[in-house]
Design an enzyme around this catalytic site. Structure first.
Site, PDB file in Angstrom:
ATOM      1  N   GLU A  67       2.322   7.569   3.884  1.00 26.46           N
ATOM      2  CA  GLU A  67       0.986   7.649   4.487  1.00 26.46           C
ATOM      3  C   GLU A  67      -0.092   7.200   3.508  1.00 26.46           C
ATOM      4  O   GLU A  67      -1.211   6.883   3.914  1.00 26.46           O
ATOM      5  CB  GLU A  67       0.710   9.076   4.960  1.00 26.46           C
ATOM      6  N   THR A 108       4.108  10.039  -0.357  1.00 21.74           N
ATOM      7  CA  THR A 108       4.344   9.704   1.049  1.00 21.74           C
ATOM      8  C   THR A 108       3.899   8.289   1.375  1.00 21.74           C
ATOM      9  O   THR A 108       2.951   7.762   0.780  1.00 21.74           O
ATOM     10  CB  THR A 108       3.581  10.686   1.957  1.00 21.74           C
ATOM     11  N   TYR A 132      -4.390  14.501   4.969  1.00 24.40           N
ATOM     12  CA  TYR A 132      -3.092  14.685   4.321  1.00 24.40           C
ATOM     13  C   TYR A 132      -2.831  13.572   3.311  1.00 24.40           C
ATOM     14  O   TYR A 132      -2.462  13.830   2.157  1.00 24.40           O
ATOM     15  CB  TYR A 132      -1.991  14.702   5.381  1.00 24.40           C
ATOM     16  N   LYS A 142      -2.556  13.740  -0.795  1.00 28.68           N
ATOM     17  CA  LYS A 142      -1.373  13.226  -1.481  1.00 28.68           C
ATOM     18  C   LYS A 142      -1.731  12.119  -2.479  1.00 28.68           C
ATOM     19  O   LYS A 142      -1.044  11.940  -3.487  1.00 28.68           O
ATOM     20  CB  LYS A 142      -0.362  12.706  -0.456  1.00 28.68           C
TER      21      LYS A 142
END
Length: 382
Positions: A134, A132, A155, A159
């Site tokens: 992010e 991701t 999160y 990841k």
């Protein structure tokens, strides 16, 4: 010629459903892992699921959970997939602050359970990990495969662990394992709690007289938003290469939440005026097409800020540098930002029994997505 077999985690999500359609169009036998629930949660793939007694059925669903290593190992051994697409996760960034341990268990350790099952099975399975944008956190944009990661949420941190474990298994055991660092990708199948879908659903509900206001958090966060079906094509393309590598996938543009709202309203022939600052900022109706006169009034507040939707640590600006994908895989996006917003508005207007302009649907259907079932999805997904 033997039919390829693919296993998809998160098959009932936005990406999983589009990927399943795409792989079926490529004559794959597709297996998907679904979580047991007391309510139906397969609505995104119902239109492609056939009767179990149908001899032509190529889609198979298996109960399982990323927290259950025994079941994961059993599925890998029994299916012997040629390709695994790991899309399953606790993927809501704001929720990860409320459930950090669960997020780490599913989004982080769930990846290791899959990698280890593939390694121990001895199968020559190719593995795709859904990473991701992010991961980049507050790193300066545009962000590429060589940009330093600065994760800003549980999160993103989960990841990041999954990202490096994918590389570690690739290096240690010579596995074909890839990370797709996907920037935000949206569609009419986007989950209803994600900000883009929240906006299009709420605006449609307001015009249908079912809702009065839309409440949001940070309006100025900027994201690189693309069209999800294009991104699943890239997932597949990554696993068709001679050697594994990691790729950033995005559009190379960045737009704020505020721009998304204004683009959606412009499509509806509605103009707003922003008043106030910070958590006191609101959007007031400035002008609108006469067809909305039964539900809108000049000066009517339509958007307000709710501090509950702010993240404890925010990522302000994400934008992809997709040079590697362009140069090595000849991939680049076809659907524009405004077309993406339009198709999502079309869908949610139709869901509320409002005649949509359908310019978004027409634009996307003209882009060559022949493998997707847009007509079926628009009629059947509820």
């Amino acid at each position: 010629m033997n039919m390829k077999k693919a296993l998809i985690t998160g098959i009932t999500g936005q990406d999983g459903s589009y990927l399943a359609e795409f792989l079926l169009s490529k004559n794959y036998q597709v297996h998907g892992i679904i979580r047991r629930s007391s309510s139906f949660n397969t609505h995104r793939i119902d239109h492609i699921y056939k009767d179990p007694h149908d001899a032509g059925r190529n889609l198979f669903l298996h109960y399982g959970d990323l927290s259950d290593p025994g079941k994961i190992t059993e599925l890998i051994y029994n299916i012997q997939p040629d390709e695994v697409y790991h899309l399953g996760a606790q993927s809501h960034v704001r929720v990860s602050f409320d459930m950090p341990e669960f997020t780490g268990n599913i989004s982080g350790l769930g990846t290791v359970r899959l990698l280890d099952a593939i390694h121990r099975s001895g199968t020559k399975t190719k593995f795709y990990q859904a990473s991701t944008s992010e991961l980049f956190g507050s790193a300066l944009a545009p962000q590429s495969e060589t940009t330093v990661f600065q994760p800003q949420s549980p999160y993103a941190i989960a990841k990041l662990y999954a990202y490096w474990m994918t590389i570690n298994y690739r290096d240690a055991y010579k596995m074909f394992a890839c990370n797709g660092i996907l920037f935000n990708h949206e569609s009419p199948r986007r989950g209803e709690t994600f900000v883009t879908r929240k906006i299009t659903r709420a605006l449609s509900a307001i015009l249908a007289g079912k809702q009065s206001k839309l409440f949001l958090g940070n309006l100025d966060a900027k994201r690189d938003w693309g069209f999800a079906p294009e991104y699943v094509e890239m997932m597949h393309l990554m696993l068709q290469q001679d050697s594994p590598s990691d790729f950033v996938v995005g559009t190379g543009e960045s737009h704020s939440v505020r721009e998304f709202i204004e683009t959606a309203l412009n499509y509806l022939s509605i103009e707003i005026e922003w008043k106030g600052e910070s958590i006191n900022e609101i959007a007031l109706i400035k002008s609108f097409d006469n067809k909305w006169s039964n539900v809108l009034n000049i000066g009517m507040p339509i958007i307000e800020i709710d501090p509950r939707y702010f993240r404890p640590t925010e990522v302000d600006f994400l934008m992809a540098d997709i040079s590697k994908a362009k140069n090595q895989l000849s991939w680049q996006p076809r659907v524009t930002f405004s077309e993406l917003v339009n198709i999502m508005m079309d869908y949610d207007l139709n869901e509320n029994s409002i005649a949509a302009p359908n310019k978004g649907i027409d634009a996307v259907n003209s882009k060559g997505f022949d493998w997707t079932k847009h007509e079926i999805v628009f009629n059947e997904i509820r």
